[in-house]
Design an enzyme around this catalytic site. Structure first.
Site, short mmCIF file in Angstrom:
data_model
loop_
_atom_site.label_atom_id
_atom_site.label_comp_id
_atom_site.label_asym_id
_atom_site.label_seq_id
_atom_site.Cartn_x
_atom_site.Cartn_y
_atom_site.Cartn_z
N GLY A 15 0.83 -1.19 0.00
CA GLY A 15 0.00 0.00 0.00
C GLY A 15 0.86 1.24 0.00
CB SER A 49 0.22 6.96 1.44
OG SER A 49 1.50 7.19 2.04
N GLY A 50 2.40 7.51 -1.05
CA GLY A 50 3.24 8.58 -1.57
C GLY A 50 4.11 9.21 -0.51
N GLY A 51 4.09 8.66 0.71
CA GLY A 51 4.93 9.14 1.80
C GLY A 51 6.18 8.29 1.95
CG ASP A 87 6.47 6.30 7.42
OD1 ASP A 87 7.68 6.44 7.67
OD2 ASP A 87 5.57 6.93 8.00
CG LEU A 147 -6.45 1.96 -1.20
CD1 LEU A 147 -7.08 1.70 0.16
CD2 LEU A 147 -7.04 1.04 -2.25
CB CYS A 184 -9.85 4.92 7.47
SG CYS A 184 -9.35 5.22 5.76
CB CYS A 241 -6.10 12.35 5.44
SG CYS A 241 -7.62 11.39 5.63
#
Length: 391
Positions: A35, A37-39, A41, A61, A122, A221
């Site tokens: 997964g 997120s673009g971060g 981590d 996602l 979430c 977020c």
């Protein structure tokens, strides 16, 4: 191009080397959807798994339109990381699900005078379950991995997977993961669970990841997306002025909407009083914010509904336990006496047949309906649920 070819240095940090060895020794098939997120981590999670020899595909996602993580900016960075690592990248449009499960739930909760915990919902309803289903059905991948700071261990005595705190207590995210079911824990990997955030930055730099120095999001977020939590709430809930009252009903001020307050809040009340006052209750029926002094605000216990026993089997009704409980993300765990009680009709309607009653060893401040009460035995997350009925 391989991950190794992109590294700025050839030697992993000690923490990075240990993470790689754990990944190489992980039982079962080494094929995974990560997964992204673009971060930093999640980026490092993918990079470590590639370096450890796993077959990796990136999965993002798409939760919201606009800027920020989970939006266009996050999609671009996630795609860039996959290109850098030489792995496929997939985007799943989850915006409708996010609005239905998270945005509407937040709005309904604040209208009802509670302070919701959207991140745990979430994780269960929007992220982990749907990601696993997609990975299996669309790509025949048996596992997912994320960049959460938490750990998972298999207890070979009882055959259950245990959820543990992340090694870095400042970044530990186990509080938000208590609601994951066993079938998810059995198929998820948290490669960063024994790294500190500093380790993550160093390892991301070693891999030359484009997100190595990317700043962290500092808020929910949705708050980031709208500029602030107040702006988000104002976009969905029409203002409704009301009274700020003492516990005996004495009016001491006015408010512009109970959704702008939370239990324990002191600042921003606009009240001149002989000693500081704190919010102790949000009365949606009366549209009132109830305040009291700190000495009057302590709570001896609460009920916890919508329970999920993540690492142990549900205890029998009326069976007492001594536990540590964490009642907010940044709070320290406190000792409490727990007893399992009959579920309410509302619990059962949500297919959550477990409820418990907590009695704190010492009175606690800021016991907030809607927040998580997460139960620990040392580092192990026993389970958790949502606070209601503070006493």
């Amino acid at each position: 191009m391989s991950a190794e070819a992109k590294m700025t240095t050839s030697t992993a940090t000690q923490a990075g080397a240990e993470a790689l060895e754990r990944l190489r020794q992980w039982p079962g098939e080494h094929r995974v959807a990560v997964g992204l997120s673009g971060g930093v981590d999640s980026s490092l999670t993918a990079a470590l798994m590639v370096e450890a020899g796993w077959e990796v595909e990136g999965l993002t996602l798409w939760l919201m339109s606009g800027k920020g993580a989970c939006c266009a900016e996050g999609l671009v960075d996630a795609a860039g990381i996959c290109q850098q690592l030489g792995v496929p990248h997939h985007v799943v449009d989850s915006r409708d699900t996010f609005v239905r499960e998270i945005v509407q739930g937040l709005v309904d909760g604040y209208r009802a005078g509670i302070t919701p915990l959207p991140c745990s919902k979430c994780n269960r309803s929007v992220k982990f379950g749907p990601m696993l289903a997609w990975a299996e059905q669309e790509r025949n991948l048996p596992r997912i991995a994320t960049g959460h700071y938490a750990r998972i261990r298999l207890d070979r005595e009882d055959g259950r997977w245990k959820l543990l705190r992340g090694l870095d207590r400042r970044k530990d995210q186990s509080y938000f993961l208590y609601d994951l079911p066993q079938e998810v824990l059995a198929r998820v990997v948290f490669p960063l669970g024994e790294l500190t955030k500093a380790d993550t930055r160093l390892e991301a730099g070693r891999h030359g990841l484009r997100t190595a120095d990317k700043p962290e999001s500092q808020d929910l977020c949705l708050a980031d997306h709208h500029g602030s939590m107040r702006a988000f709430l104002d976009a969905y809930i029409p203002p409704r002025d009301g009274e700020i009252v003492l516990q005996d009903g004495t009016v001491v001020g006015q408010h512009d909407g109970i959704e702008h307050f939370t239990i324990g809040q002191r600042k921003g009340l606009g009240i001149a009083w002989s000693e500081p006052l704190h919010v102790v209750k949000l009365d949606a029926a009366m549209n009132q914010v109830v305040v009291a002094t700190r000495a009057e605000a302590g709570r001896t216990g609460c009920e916890v509904g919508a329970m999920n026993w993540v690492s142990i089997a549900p205890p029998p009704l009326d069976s007492p336990m001594e536990v540590e409980v964490q009642v907010r993300y940044r709070s320290e765990p406190v000792r409490a006496h727990l007893i399992c009680i009959e579920a309410t009709a509302n619990d059962r309607a949500k297919e959550r047949p477990h409820r418990c009653k907590l009695t704190f060893q010492e009175p606690q401040f800021s016991i907030t309906p809607g927040q998580g009460a997460v139960l620990y035995d040392g580092e192990v997350v026993l389970g958790g649920g949502l606070i209601d009925s503070p006493v």
